[in-house]
Design an enzyme around this catalytic site. Structure first.
Site: not given
Length: 499
Positions: A177, A180, A230, A235, A252, A286, A383
């Site tokens: 996936k 989008e 992500g 996660g 990750e 990331c 982050e």
């Protein structure tokens, strides 16, 4: 305007509801994509499960699987320029970076996994055993089954390859996936897979919302492994959903990379590297180096040179080969970054530098350097996912290591110093899945990548990447060939044949 369909069981499936793919530099709609649903996720998983049970791909010799993957690489290479153009339009990366990293690395890393299929030890003989009976054994690595991958918008093709590459090499069937906002290049990869002769059902790509399609894949009882890249928050939720049927999980997640400059560092090189560490793809990575730790002895000189060099970075049209940085992916992400800039000022940090952005449409955020940052500030702990650097002073190397490790993240780090032994000593003390010494962003397919702490679970890339996509089976082989040499007497009485 090109329209992209979902790819399920070797067929292109359309939907009435569609996504608009928006160019973040121009805010123009450049393509549309089918909006998949839970039902499409179920269809894709069913196709992958059927292909797995039929066994065509998993029973194909690894050398032949590698040949199909290499053909995919050849087809992608033939369309390199087109893929770069599509990728620049969908996610705003500059054309130079797209060629080198986003698309270039994707193709070369897929070849790495094809090569790994040829050399990976799918079966290894074990040692001879003499006790309690004469025996030997074989250790086999077998495909898990249906693997689901969920990839973000920042490196959609590359991070998909990190999942489907080892999954296919190991003989699994895959459902991916994409985000989008950036599904285009991954759907083009599906076209290459189809043209290369990958069997029906082995690769499926479903575009859709994460809350619907992604959540269904994470919870689906027939998915035996999920690989996700992500945010840490998402996660955690995927791990909870995967727990219901004890899926194998690779995560990750986020990072807050400390970049430690030691007192003997080559300042000029480290300055450029510090900019590279937090400005590559507008800081939307990331493993960016977003915390710069400077010793008191170098702080003022380093910041002065850092600001002067930052002023040379050109933010502009990503299709322009001279542009160094492009736009932020979306208006929402731009707003989030700008909110953090306000937070940093309110917390008492100083904006030592802020670049210039183009006029007109586009989601632009200039590189920004904060000084006077302490590691307790939100801008140093959370982050931001944008081109924002936090400069933190330290007095001793021990203090620098303490600051570097004072985070819930542990994905990437860097150490700068002329004395390599001393730099390595610091690198060994930092809690991070990757530590670069005198460099940054050098992710290599031959070495593992992943995080400590809340930066993730498991590893991608490296010589053992297929371990994450295989089950380990031990096959015991008796060599005694005699009832007398076995230990069945512990439970089963012997038959006295004399009576």
């Amino acid at each position: 305007m090109k329209h992209y369909c979902i790819y399920i069981d070797g067929e292109w499936v359309d939907t009435a509801d569609r996504f608009e793919i928006v160019n973040p530099a121009t805010e123009e709609v450049v393509a549309t994509a089918a909006r998949g649903t839970r039902e499409h996720a179920d269809r894709a998983v069913a196709a992958a499960l059927r292909a797995h049970r039929e066994g065509g791909w998993r029973q194909t010799p690894p050398e032949e699987r590698a040949a199909v993957m290499t053909r995919m690489v050849e087809l992608l290479n033939e369309r390199m320029e087109e893929l770069v153009e599509l990728h620049v339009a969908e996610n705003g990366v500059t054309v130079r970076q797209a060629m080198a990293f986003h698309v270039g690395f994707s193709i070369s890393h897929l070849q790495h996994f094809a090569d790994l299929a040829r050399t990976y030890a799918f079966e290894e003989p074990g040692p001879l055993l003499g006790y309690p009976t004469a025996a030997t054994g074989v250790v086999r690595r077998e495909p898990i089954g249906v693997v689901a991958g969920i990839v973000p918008w920042n490196f959609p093709l590359l991070l998909a390859v990190w999942k489907l590459g080892p999954a296919l090499a190991a003989g699994n069937c895959v459902v991916i996936k994409p985000d989008e906002k950036t599904p285009v290049t991954l759907l083009e990869l599906a076209r290459a897979a189809d043209d290369a002769g990958l069997p029906r059902g082995v690769l499926n790509i479903v575009t859709g919302d994460g809350e619907e399609v992604g959540a269904r894949l994470a919870a689906h009882p027939d998915v035996r492994k999920i690989a996700f890249t992500g945010s840490t928050a998402v996660g955690r939720e995927i791990a909870r959903q995967a727990a219901d049927n004890v899926k194998r999980v690779t995560l990750e997640l986020g990072g807050k990379g400390p970049n430690v400059v030691l007192p003997d560092a080559d300042v000029d090189t480290a300055v450029d590297a510090a900019l590279f560490a937090f400005c590559l793809y507008q800081g939307q990575a990331c493993e960016s180096g977003t915390r710069l730790l400077l010793p008191d002895s170098l702080h003022d000189e380093f910041v002065e040179k850092l600001v002067a060099r930052a002023a040379a970075i050109r933010v502009g049209d990503p299709t322009d080969f001279d542009a160094d940085m492009g736009p932020i992916i979306s208006a929402e992400q731009k707003q989030r970054i700008e909110e953090y800039l306000e937070i940093g000022v309110k917390e008492g940090a100083t904006i030592a530098f802020q670049g210039v952005t183009p006029d007109g449409p586009g989601h632009w955020v200039a590189p920004t350097i904060f000084t006077g940052v302490t590691n307790t500030m939100r801008i140093a702990r959370e982050e931001i996912f944008g081109p924002v650097l936090c400069v933190i002073r330290y007095s001793t190397v021990d203090e620098a290591v303490e600051i570097a490790n004072d985070t819930e993240y542990g994905l990437s780090a860097g150490v700068w110093g002329e004395d390599i032994d001393a730099a390595l000593e610091v690198a060994n003390r930092i809690e991070s899945g990757t530590v670069w010494v005198n460099d940054w962003h050098m992710v290599n397919a031959r070495y593992p990548f992943g995080g400590y702490k809340q930066s993730g679970i498991g590893r991608e890339l490296g010589p053992r990447a297929l371990d994450e996509y295989t089950e380990e089976k031990f096959v015991h082989i008796d060599l005694s060939r005699s009832r007398d040499r076995r230990v069945y007497d512990l439970v089963v009485p012997r038959v006295d044949e004399s009576k």
